[in-house]
Design a protein around this motif. Sequence first.
Motif, PDB file in Angstrom:
ATOM      1  N   THR A  58      47.736  45.988  24.488  1.00  0.00           N
ATOM      2  CA  THR A  58      47.519  47.047  23.542  1.00  0.00           C
ATOM      3  C   THR A  58      48.731  47.586  22.802  1.00  0.00           C
ATOM      4  OG1 THR A  58      47.485  48.814  25.352  1.00  0.00           O
ATOM      5  CG2 THR A  58      45.475  47.695  25.199  1.00  0.00           C
ATOM      6  N   LEU A  59      49.887  47.789  23.825  1.00  0.00           N
ATOM      7  CA  LEU A  59      51.032  48.150  23.336  1.00  0.00           C
ATOM      8  C   LEU A  59      51.491  47.311  22.154  1.00  0.00           C
ATOM      9  CD1 LEU A  59      53.383  50.504  23.434  1.00  0.00           C
ATOM     10  CD2 LEU A  59      54.446  48.625  25.161  1.00  0.00           C
ATOM     11  N   LEU A  60      51.407  46.032  22.337  1.00  0.00           N
ATOM     12  CA  LEU A  60      52.085  45.083  21.225  1.00  0.00           C
ATOM     13  C   LEU A  60      51.289  44.947  20.152  1.00  0.00           C
ATOM     14  CD1 LEU A  60      53.095  42.159  23.753  1.00  0.00           C
ATOM     15  CD2 LEU A  60      54.654  43.798  22.736  1.00  0.00           C
ATOM     16  N   SER A  61      49.761  45.342  20.574  1.00  0.00           N
ATOM     17  CA  SER A  61      48.889  45.125  19.226  1.00  0.00           C
ATOM     18  C   SER A  61      49.022  46.275  18.448  1.00  0.00           C
ATOM     19  CB  SER A  61      47.603  44.975  19.981  1.00  0.00           C
ATOM     20  OG  SER A  61      46.371  45.176  18.850  1.00  0.00           O
ATOM     21  N   LEU A  62      49.015  47.403  19.087  1.00  0.00           N
ATOM     22  CA  LEU A  62      49.087  48.693  18.254  1.00  0.00           C
ATOM     23  C   LEU A  62      50.509  49.354  17.614  1.00  0.00           C
ATOM     24  CD1 LEU A  62      46.285  50.761  20.258  1.00  0.00           C
ATOM     25  CD2 LEU A  62      46.116  49.501  18.087  1.00  0.00           C
ATOM     26  N   GLU A  63      51.408  49.651  18.726  1.00  0.00           N
ATOM     27  CA  GLU A  63      52.259  50.032  18.402  1.00  0.00           C
ATOM     28  C   GLU A  63      53.536  49.150  17.871  1.00  0.00           C
ATOM     29  OE1 GLU A  63      50.516  53.320  20.922  1.00  0.00           O
ATOM     30  OE2 GLU A  63      50.813  51.222  21.090  1.00  0.00           O
ATOM     31  N   ALA A  64      53.547  48.136  18.412  1.00  0.00           N
ATOM     32  CA  ALA A  64      54.851  47.117  18.108  1.00  0.00           C
ATOM     33  C   ALA A  64      54.185  46.197  16.841  1.00  0.00           C
ATOM     34  CB  ALA A  64      55.193  46.321  19.308  1.00  0.00           C
ATOM     35  N   GLY A  65      53.088  46.020  16.790  1.00  0.00           N
ATOM     36  CA  GLY A  65      52.512  45.148  15.793  1.00  0.00           C
ATOM     37  C   GLY A  65      52.772  43.525  15.849  1.00  0.00           C
ATOM     38  N   ALA A  66      53.033  43.163  17.157  1.00  0.00           N
ATOM     39  CA  ALA A  66      53.496  41.973  17.620  1.00  0.00           C
ATOM     40  C   ALA A  66      52.167  40.984  17.511  1.00  0.00           C
ATOM     41  CB  ALA A  66      54.561  41.985  18.700  1.00  0.00           C
ATOM     42  N   LEU A  67      51.189  41.783  17.802  1.00  0.00           N
ATOM     43  CA  LEU A  67      50.058  40.722  18.010  1.00  0.00           C
ATOM     44  C   LEU A  67      49.056  41.360  17.127  1.00  0.00           C
ATOM     45  CD1 LEU A  67      49.596  40.684  22.030  1.00  0.00           C
ATOM     46  CD2 LEU A  67      50.462  38.891  20.469  1.00  0.00           C
ATOM     47  N   PRO A  68      47.836  40.471  16.739  1.00  0.00           N
ATOM     48  CA  PRO A  68      46.829  40.908  15.830  1.00  0.00           C
ATOM     49  C   PRO A  68      46.245  42.299  16.207  1.00  0.00           C
ATOM     50  CG  PRO A  68      46.794  38.612  16.240  1.00  0.00           C
ATOM     51  CD  PRO A  68      47.564  38.934  17.444  1.00  0.00           C
ATOM     52  N   ARG A  69      46.126  43.064  15.235  1.00  0.00           N
ATOM     53  CA  ARG A  69      45.602  44.548  15.729  1.00  0.00           C
ATOM     54  C   ARG A  69      44.489  44.671  16.264  1.00  0.00           C
ATOM     55  NH1 ARG A  69      47.891  49.274  14.581  1.00  0.00           N
ATOM     56  NH2 ARG A  69      46.510  51.231  14.494  1.00  0.00           N
ATOM     57  N   LEU A  70      44.109  45.563  17.322  1.00  0.00           N
ATOM     58  CA  LEU A  70      42.798  45.399  17.962  1.00  0.00           C
ATOM     59  C   LEU A  70      42.120  46.317  17.597  1.00  0.00           C
ATOM     60  CD1 LEU A  70      43.754  45.116  21.636  1.00  0.00           C
ATOM     61  CD2 LEU A  70      42.554  43.375  20.461  1.00  0.00           C
ATOM     62  N   PRO A  71      40.875  46.649  17.402  1.00  0.00           N
ATOM     63  CA  PRO A  71      39.684  47.506  16.978  1.00  0.00           C
ATOM     64  C   PRO A  71      40.277  48.978  17.646  1.00  0.00           C
ATOM     65  CG  PRO A  71      38.634  45.892  16.962  1.00  0.00           C
ATOM     66  CD  PRO A  71      39.827  45.529  17.778  1.00  0.00           C
ATOM     67  N   ALA A 119      40.653  49.206  21.765  1.00  0.00           N
ATOM     68  CA  ALA A 119      42.119  49.167  22.305  1.00  0.00           C
ATOM     69  C   ALA A 119      42.281  50.647  23.161  1.00  0.00           C
ATOM     70  CB  ALA A 119      43.037  49.474  21.168  1.00  0.00           C
ATOM     71  N   ASP A 120      41.417  51.418  22.800  1.00  0.00           N
ATOM     72  CA  ASP A 120      41.504  52.624  23.938  1.00  0.00           C
ATOM     73  C   ASP A 120      40.693  52.310  25.154  1.00  0.00           C
ATOM     74  OD1 ASP A 120      42.819  54.180  22.024  1.00  0.00           O
ATOM     75  OD2 ASP A 120      41.006  55.123  21.047  1.00  0.00           O
ATOM     76  N   ALA A 121      39.668  51.592  25.236  1.00  0.00           N
ATOM     77  CA  ALA A 121      39.055  51.212  26.206  1.00  0.00           C
ATOM     78  C   ALA A 121      39.801  50.350  26.945  1.00  0.00           C
ATOM     79  CB  ALA A 121      37.764  50.438  25.881  1.00  0.00           C
ATOM     80  N   MET A 122      40.586  49.241  26.366  1.00  0.00           N
ATOM     81  CA  MET A 122      41.363  48.549  27.172  1.00  0.00           C
ATOM     82  C   MET A 122      42.650  49.297  28.046  1.00  0.00           C
ATOM     83  SD  MET A 122      41.639  45.269  24.717  1.00  0.00           S
ATOM     84  CE  MET A 122      42.783  44.446  25.607  1.00  0.00           C
ATOM     85  N   ARG A 123      43.189  50.225  27.003  1.00  0.00           N
ATOM     86  CA  ARG A 123      44.224  51.019  27.505  1.00  0.00           C
ATOM     87  C   ARG A 123      43.941  51.802  28.706  1.00  0.00           C
ATOM     88  NH1 ARG A 123      48.753  53.237  23.359  1.00  0.00           N
ATOM     89  NH2 ARG A 123      49.174  50.854  23.567  1.00  0.00           N
ATOM     90  N   TYR A 124      43.031  52.676  28.313  1.00  0.00           N
ATOM     91  CA  TYR A 124      42.758  53.685  29.711  1.00  0.00           C
ATOM     92  C   TYR A 124      42.160  52.899  30.799  1.00  0.00           C
ATOM     93  CZ  TYR A 124      43.932  57.234  26.099  1.00  0.00           C
ATOM     94  OH  TYR A 124      44.856  57.967  25.267  1.00  0.00           O
ATOM     95  N   GLY A 125      41.306  51.851  30.375  1.00  0.00           N
ATOM     96  CA  GLY A 125      40.786  51.196  31.610  1.00  0.00           C
ATOM     97  C   GLY A 125      41.758  50.433  32.315  1.00  0.00           C
TER      98      GLY A 125
END
Length: 329
Positions: free
Chosen positions: A125-138, A142-148
């Motif tokens: 989730t970090l690489l997808s949202l903040e870093a932009g190194a991976l395709p952006r998750l909805p 992303a919140d469900a994956m991060r907090y989960g």
Amino acid sequence: MMLLPLVAASIFGLALLLGGMKVTETALRVWAGERLAAVLAGTTSTPLRGFVAGTVSSGLLQSGTAVTLLTISLVNAGLLPLANSFGILLGTNVGTTLTTELIGLRLHRYGLPLLLASFAVWTWTLLSLEAGALPRLPRRAADAMRYGSAALAGFALMLIGFASLQTIGPVLQQNGTFAAWMAQTETRPMHALLGGAVLTALVHSSSAVIGMAMGLADTGTLPVSTGIAVVLGANIGTCFTGLLASLGGGKGGRFVALSQIALNVCGAALFYPLRDGLLAASSAISPGHPAAQIAHAQTLFNVTCSLLALPIAYVRIRNFGRPRTGRTP
């Protein structure tokens, strides 16, 4: 020479238990946001609904104390009628057993793999949202994956802490002082009950104290009968946090805290003479598994006490306020 590794393992294991519970609680509470308070305030129109809400929220957060403190805050803020809080308190006692039941499943061998897996998901989730190194998750996913994943990491830390506490068993078995104390608690179980109450009040977590007892019982160091006495004491000691939190609030919050003390103390007094019955029932459920027996004893104790006390919540006392609807499920 034996004292240093014993103290180190004890502190390390307890710190991981407490830290893991706090990480899980915080992750799920932040994820829920204001929805948790809204759910509690909106689903407690009858004691039974409050009981269900308290059970589910405490089980998901793995912290009955967190839900109790939230209930006190809602009552003090006038967002929750005092009469509606009783069902929630009864539910928290049931929901909090989920933590020890999960620990009793002997999942501690999977603690490190679960921690690594949760870290991998969180990094994704970090690489997808903040870093932009991976395709952006909805965002919602992303919140469900991060907090989960954070909640799962907390649970993994609890499992690792439980495994660490198990390592002190063989050391304690060689300690004459501890063996003498164990012999004393078998003839004077009140000492184990008081010890569980005091330790729980100090660390602010009944699940952590019961988890320690389960770890020692699993190595044969602590008799299950003594562990059950610790369970009764831990349910008394867990009221201390709510009492402290209520001192700075209004009369409603203090009454909620005092109600929890009355309920848990009366429950412990009721079951203290029935410890052998709890031991027999829990042993029948999980023969040959001391840690699970202590977890089952806690569940049987809390569920029975809450169901016995639930009708009391339906007693309408004018000074306590009235539920918002007159319908009884």
